[in-house]
Design an enzyme around this catalytic site. Structure first.
Site, PDB file in Angstrom:
ATOM      1  N   GLU A  48      -4.166   1.815  -7.058  1.00  0.00           N
ATOM      2  CA  GLU A  48      -4.490   2.920  -6.164  1.00  0.00           C
ATOM      3  C   GLU A  48      -3.601   4.118  -6.490  1.00  0.00           C
ATOM      4  O   GLU A  48      -2.474   4.217  -5.983  1.00  0.00           O
ATOM      5  CB  GLU A  48      -4.274   2.506  -4.709  1.00  0.00           C
TER       6      GLU A  48
ATOM      7  N   HIS B 247       0.840  -1.191   0.000  1.00  0.00           N
ATOM      8  CA  HIS B 247       0.000   0.000   0.000  1.00  0.00           C
ATOM      9  C   HIS B 247       0.882   1.250   0.000  1.00  0.00           C
ATOM     10  O   HIS B 247       1.951   1.273   0.598  1.00  0.00           O
ATOM     11  CB  HIS B 247      -0.918   0.001   1.230  1.00  0.00           C
TER      12      HIS B 247
END
Length: 241
Positions: A157, A85
């Site tokens: 993302e 992430h």
């Protein structure tokens, strides 16, 4: 993310589970803080909602104070784990090498990694976003066998959309997911590319979810802030299913 204490997490699950039960056509997973894995794992047993963690260490054991191994996650009931992430990359200085080690460790432990890739705003504005994502993919998948790709989900993302309220346009999400599959096709072949699950994350909410996921290139969503509200999260799942 780092939200909800034990009582809040339990109350969330109690409200969310009946809402999620009606979506048999969608794969649903809650990726929770480490301290909630055991308790929520018990609540999720026998339901249509899977359990995942937000991070993991690549070593099996040892002097790594504060870290959690793949085996610990599995024993706590986790099936999925988020790897790479952008907040881990930015705030905790996780390098491409570390992310690759985590990917290989998770796959070896029979977990299902959710690999996050995405560009920063300056990279998008300079037109290098496709190369940035390609480099992240190639590095993360180094040494990963073709047969193990079926365990993986890729989450696109864009860093500039995470927590900012500024979601990528549906066309941008669609184009990058198609690019991700193209990169995987070059690395592993057409069959692997076609079988890759690619989802989108970044300020996903009920208002944006249907447009972003309403095509054949984006398979789902990695939901951040909007997932903290059980009913709002259920609306996003409804859009996906």
């Amino acid at each position: 993310k780092m939200n909800k204490g034990a009582s809040e997490a339990s109350a969330f699950a109690d409200e969310f589970m009946p809402l999620a039960a009606g979506f048999a056509g969608a794969d649903i997973c809650l990726c929770v803080p480490f301290v909630h894995l055991q308790a929520l794992g018990e609540k999720l047993k026998g339901t249509n909602v899977g359990l995942g963690a937000q991070n993991v260490h690549y070593e099996a054991q040892g002097a790594f104070t504060g870290e959690i191994s793949c085996a610990m996650l599995a024993e706590a009931g986790a099936k999925y784990v988020i790897i790479g992430h952008s907040e881990r990359r930015a705030y905790f200085h996780e390098t491409d090498e570390i992310i690759n080690k985590k990917m290989r460790a998770a796959i070896a432990a029979r977990l299902y990694p959710i690999l996050c890739v995405g560009e920063k705003l300056d990279e998008r504005e300079s037109g290098t976003e496709r190369q940035v994502v390609q480099d992240q993919l190639e590095s993360a998948l180094a040494g990963v066998a073709t047969e193990d790709l079926r365990r993986m989900t890729v989450a696109y993302e864009p860093v500039w959309a995470i927590g900012t309220g500024r979601a990528a346009l549906p066309a941008q999400a669609r184009e990058m997911c198609a690019h991700i599959r193209s990169v995987i096709g070059d690395m592993y072949g057409a069959a692997a590319s076609g079988g890759t699950r690619c989802i989108y994350g970044g300020s996903v909410n009920p208002a944006t979810a249907r447009d972003i996921m309403g095509n054949g290139d984006v398979d789902g969503a990695l939901v951040g802030g909007a997932s903290l509200d059980p009913r709002e999260f259920a609306e996003i799942i409804k859009a996906a299913s």
